[in-house]
Design a protein around this motif. Structure first.
Motif, PDB file in Angstrom:
ATOM      1  N   ASP A  57       0.830  -1.203   0.000  1.00 48.57           N
ATOM      2  CA  ASP A  57       0.000   0.000   0.000  1.00 48.57           C
ATOM      3  C   ASP A  57       0.866   1.256   0.000  1.00 48.57           C
ATOM      4  O   ASP A  57       0.606   2.200  -0.736  1.00 48.57           O
ATOM      5  CB  ASP A  57      -0.926   0.000   1.216  1.00 48.57           C
ATOM      6  N   ARG A  58       1.892   1.271   0.827  1.00 46.51           N
ATOM      7  CA  ARG A  58       2.767   2.456   0.890  1.00 46.51           C
ATOM      8  C   ARG A  58       3.515   2.665  -0.418  1.00 46.51           C
ATOM      9  O   ARG A  58       3.770   3.799  -0.818  1.00 46.51           O
ATOM     10  CB  ARG A  58       3.754   2.331   2.034  1.00 46.51           C
ATOM     11  N   ALA A  59       3.906   1.578  -1.085  1.00 50.74           N
ATOM     12  CA  ALA A  59       4.653   1.707  -2.335  1.00 50.74           C
ATOM     13  C   ALA A  59       3.758   2.174  -3.476  1.00 50.74           C
ATOM     14  O   ALA A  59       4.154   3.016  -4.278  1.00 50.74           O
ATOM     15  CB  ALA A  59       5.309   0.373  -2.693  1.00 50.74           C
ATOM     16  N   ILE A  60       2.556   1.637  -3.543  1.00 51.13           N
ATOM     17  CA  ILE A  60       1.661   1.990  -4.652  1.00 51.13           C
ATOM     18  C   ILE A  60       1.046   3.367  -4.442  1.00 51.13           C
ATOM     19  O   ILE A  60       0.966   4.170  -5.362  1.00 51.13           O
ATOM     20  CB  ILE A  60       0.561   0.925  -4.809  1.00 51.13           C
ATOM     21  N   PHE A  61       0.604   3.643  -3.229  1.00 53.06           N
ATOM     22  CA  PHE A  61      -0.077   4.902  -2.933  1.00 53.06           C
ATOM     23  C   PHE A  61       0.785   5.765  -2.017  1.00 53.06           C
ATOM     24  O   PHE A  61       0.354   6.178  -0.945  1.00 53.06           O
ATOM     25  CB  PHE A  61      -1.434   4.630  -2.278  1.00 53.06           C
ATOM     26  N   PHE A  62       2.013   6.054  -2.451  1.00 56.53           N
ATOM     27  CA  PHE A  62       2.938   6.825  -1.625  1.00 56.53           C
ATOM     28  C   PHE A  62       2.455   8.253  -1.395  1.00 56.53           C
ATOM     29  O   PHE A  62       2.855   8.902  -0.442  1.00 56.53           O
ATOM     30  CB  PHE A  62       4.335   6.846  -2.256  1.00 56.53           C
ATOM     31  N   TYR A  63       1.583   8.742  -2.241  1.00 54.54           N
ATOM     32  CA  TYR A  63       1.084  10.115  -2.143  1.00 54.54           C
ATOM     33  C   TYR A  63      -0.220  10.200  -1.352  1.00 54.54           C
ATOM     34  O   TYR A  63      -0.710  11.299  -1.095  1.00 54.54           O
ATOM     35  CB  TYR A  63       0.844  10.675  -3.544  1.00 54.54           C
ATOM     36  N   ALA A  64      -0.788   9.088  -1.003  1.00 52.27           N
ATOM     37  CA  ALA A  64      -2.120   9.094  -0.372  1.00 52.27           C
ATOM     38  C   ALA A  64      -2.094   8.266   0.898  1.00 52.27           C
ATOM     39  O   ALA A  64      -2.597   7.160   0.945  1.00 52.27           O
ATOM     40  CB  ALA A  64      -3.159   8.560  -1.348  1.00 52.27           C
ATOM     41  N   ARG A  65      -1.494   8.819   1.936  1.00 51.15           N
ATOM     42  CA  ARG A  65      -1.448   8.137   3.220  1.00 51.15           C
ATOM     43  C   ARG A  65      -2.513   8.700   4.141  1.00 51.15           C
ATOM     44  O   ARG A  65      -2.827   9.890   4.077  1.00 51.15           O
ATOM     45  CB  ARG A  65      -0.085   8.332   3.874  1.00 51.15           C
ATOM     46  N   PRO A  66      -3.055   7.859   5.010  1.00 47.06           N
ATOM     47  CA  PRO A  66      -4.020   8.384   5.988  1.00 47.06           C
ATOM     48  C   PRO A  66      -3.294   9.259   7.013  1.00 47.06           C
ATOM     49  O   PRO A  66      -2.380   8.810   7.677  1.00 47.06           O
ATOM     50  CB  PRO A  66      -4.600   7.132   6.647  1.00 47.06           C
ATOM     51  N   GLN A  67      -3.674  10.522   7.087  1.00 49.44           N
ATOM     52  CA  GLN A  67      -3.046  11.463   8.009  1.00 49.44           C
ATOM     53  C   GLN A  67      -3.983  11.736   9.168  1.00 49.44           C
ATOM     54  O   GLN A  67      -5.124  12.147   8.967  1.00 49.44           O
ATOM     55  CB  GLN A  67      -2.716  12.776   7.303  1.00 49.44           C
ATOM     56  N   LEU A  68      -3.497  11.529  10.378  1.00 49.99           N
ATOM     57  CA  LEU A  68      -4.327  11.783  11.555  1.00 49.99           C
ATOM     58  C   LEU A  68      -4.644  13.255  11.730  1.00 49.99           C
ATOM     59  O   LEU A  68      -5.594  13.611  12.407  1.00 49.99           O
ATOM     60  CB  LEU A  68      -3.643  11.247  12.813  1.00 49.99           C
ATOM     61  N   SER A  69      -3.858  14.111  11.106  1.00 53.94           N
ATOM     62  CA  SER A  69      -4.153  15.541  11.220  1.00 53.94           C
ATOM     63  C   SER A  69      -5.500  15.888  10.576  1.00 53.94           C
ATOM     64  O   SER A  69      -6.059  16.941  10.859  1.00 53.94           O
ATOM     65  CB  SER A  69      -3.038  16.362  10.580  1.00 53.94           C
ATOM     66  N   ALA A  70      -6.019  14.994   9.727  1.00 57.99           N
ATOM     67  CA  ALA A  70      -7.331  15.241   9.126  1.00 57.99           C
ATOM     68  C   ALA A  70      -8.433  15.257  10.169  1.00 57.99           C
ATOM     69  O   ALA A  70      -9.472  15.886   9.981  1.00 57.99           O
ATOM     70  CB  ALA A  70      -7.631  14.190   8.064  1.00 57.99           C
ATOM     71  N   LEU A  71      -8.225  14.575  11.293  1.00 55.91           N
ATOM     72  CA  LEU A  71      -9.233  14.569  12.359  1.00 55.91           C
ATOM     73  C   LEU A  71      -9.394  15.944  13.004  1.00 55.91           C
ATOM     74  O   LEU A  71     -10.386  16.201  13.670  1.00 55.91           O
ATOM     75  CB  LEU A  71      -8.865  13.544  13.434  1.00 55.91           C
ATOM     76  N   ARG A  72      -8.416  16.810  12.791  1.00 53.33           N
ATOM     77  CA  ARG A  72      -8.482  18.136  13.409  1.00 53.33           C
ATOM     78  C   ARG A  72      -9.588  19.001  12.812  1.00 53.33           C
ATOM     79  O   ARG A  72      -9.938  20.014  13.387  1.00 53.33           O
ATOM     80  CB  ARG A  72      -7.136  18.820  13.301  1.00 53.33           C
ATOM     81  N   CYS A  73     -10.147  18.590  11.664  1.00 55.69           N
ATOM     82  CA  CYS A  73     -11.263  19.374  11.108  1.00 55.69           C
ATOM     83  C   CYS A  73     -12.509  19.221  11.971  1.00 55.69           C
ATOM     84  O   CYS A  73     -13.454  19.986  11.836  1.00 55.69           O
ATOM     85  CB  CYS A  73     -11.540  18.979   9.657  1.00 55.69           C
ATOM     86  N   LEU A  74     -12.512  18.259  12.889  1.00 52.44           N
ATOM     87  CA  LEU A  74     -13.644  18.055  13.790  1.00 52.44           C
ATOM     88  C   LEU A  74     -13.541  18.887  15.069  1.00 52.44           C
ATOM     89  O   LEU A  74     -14.476  18.946  15.841  1.00 52.44           O
ATOM     90  CB  LEU A  74     -13.754  16.575  14.174  1.00 52.44           C
ATOM     91  N   TRP A  75     -12.402  19.493  15.298  1.00 50.98           N
ATOM     92  CA  TRP A  75     -12.173  20.221  16.542  1.00 50.98           C
ATOM     93  C   TRP A  75     -12.868  21.570  16.548  1.00 50.98           C
ATOM     94  O   TRP A  75     -13.072  22.188  15.509  1.00 50.98           O
ATOM     95  CB  TRP A  75     -10.691  20.446  16.772  1.00 50.98           C
ATOM     96  N   ASP A  76     -13.191  22.023  17.725  1.00 46.75           N
ATOM     97  CA  ASP A  76     -13.695  23.383  17.926  1.00 46.75           C
ATOM     98  C   ASP A  76     -12.486  24.266  18.211  1.00 46.75           C
ATOM     99  O   ASP A  76     -11.986  24.323  19.336  1.00 46.75           O
ATOM    100  CB  ASP A  76     -14.680  23.416  19.091  1.00 46.75           C
ATOM    101  N   TRP A  77     -12.007  24.940  17.177  1.00 48.06           N
ATOM    102  CA  TRP A  77     -10.774  25.710  17.304  1.00 48.06           C
ATOM    103  C   TRP A  77     -10.934  26.914  18.226  1.00 48.06           C
ATOM    104  O   TRP A  77      -9.946  27.408  18.769  1.00 48.06           O
ATOM    105  CB  TRP A  77     -10.296  26.151  15.926  1.00 48.06           C
ATOM    106  N   SER A  78     -12.164  27.385  18.393  1.00 49.08           N
ATOM    107  CA  SER A  78     -12.354  28.561  19.251  1.00 49.08           C
ATOM    108  C   SER A  78     -12.082  28.248  20.719  1.00 49.08           C
ATOM    109  O   SER A  78     -11.850  29.157  21.510  1.00 49.08           O
ATOM    110  CB  SER A  78     -13.776  29.111  19.075  1.00 49.08           C
TER     111      SER A  78
END
Length: 145
Positions: A57-78
């Motif tokens: 998976d890492r070799a074929i999809f080296f540009y598309a890894r699951p990033q945990l930082s994507a979960l930050r869109c759920l946060w209440d930044w205020s």
């Protein structure tokens, strides 16, 4: 909303599954001790298939890894307050001890994109893709490897 910390457990993850596997291994040892090497061989093959599937998976999809930082869109930044000390350090420490880079806090607090779930859906797709590839590798090995 910053995610709540996970309740600390004294036992490592999957302890119950380790105990079940240990009990079943003991049962195999008592019923058919000659099968222990075969079981270890198959377990080794499955572990190698899981690692192989991950690296495929890492070799074929080296540009598309699951990033945990994507979960930050759920946060209440205020709810995250930035102090001068945080600005000096370059990161903010939230309630569960996680360090968030200051640029991500500023980006999330001053952006309408923080409500856009596209990053989250992308991460979900990447994780599902990786799970399917690993499962396919393990299934291929277990069926005839």
């Amino acid at each position: 909303m910053v995610p709540a910390p996970v309740s600390p457990s004294k036992l490592p993850r999957l302890t119950s599954w380790w105990l079940i596997a240990l009990a079943l291994s003991a049962l195999v040892f008592f019923l058919a001790p000659q099968q222990i090497p075969v079981s270890l061989y198959k377990l080794n093959l499955l572990a190698l298939a899981a690692v192989g599937g991950y690296w495929i998976d890492r070799a074929i999809f080296f540009y598309a890894r699951p990033q945990l930082s994507a979960l930050r869109c759920l946060w209440d930044w205020s709810s995250i307050k930035v102090t001068p000390e945080d600005q000096q350090r370059g990161y903010v420490v939230v309630g569960n001890g996680q360090k968030i880079p200051i640029h991500e806090v500023m980006e999330g607090a001053h952006s309408d994109a923080s409500n856009d779930p596209a990053k989250l859906y992308f991460m979900l797709g990447c994780m599902l893709r990786r799970a399917i590839i690993i499962a396919a590798a393990m299934l291929a090995i277990s069926m005839g490897g």
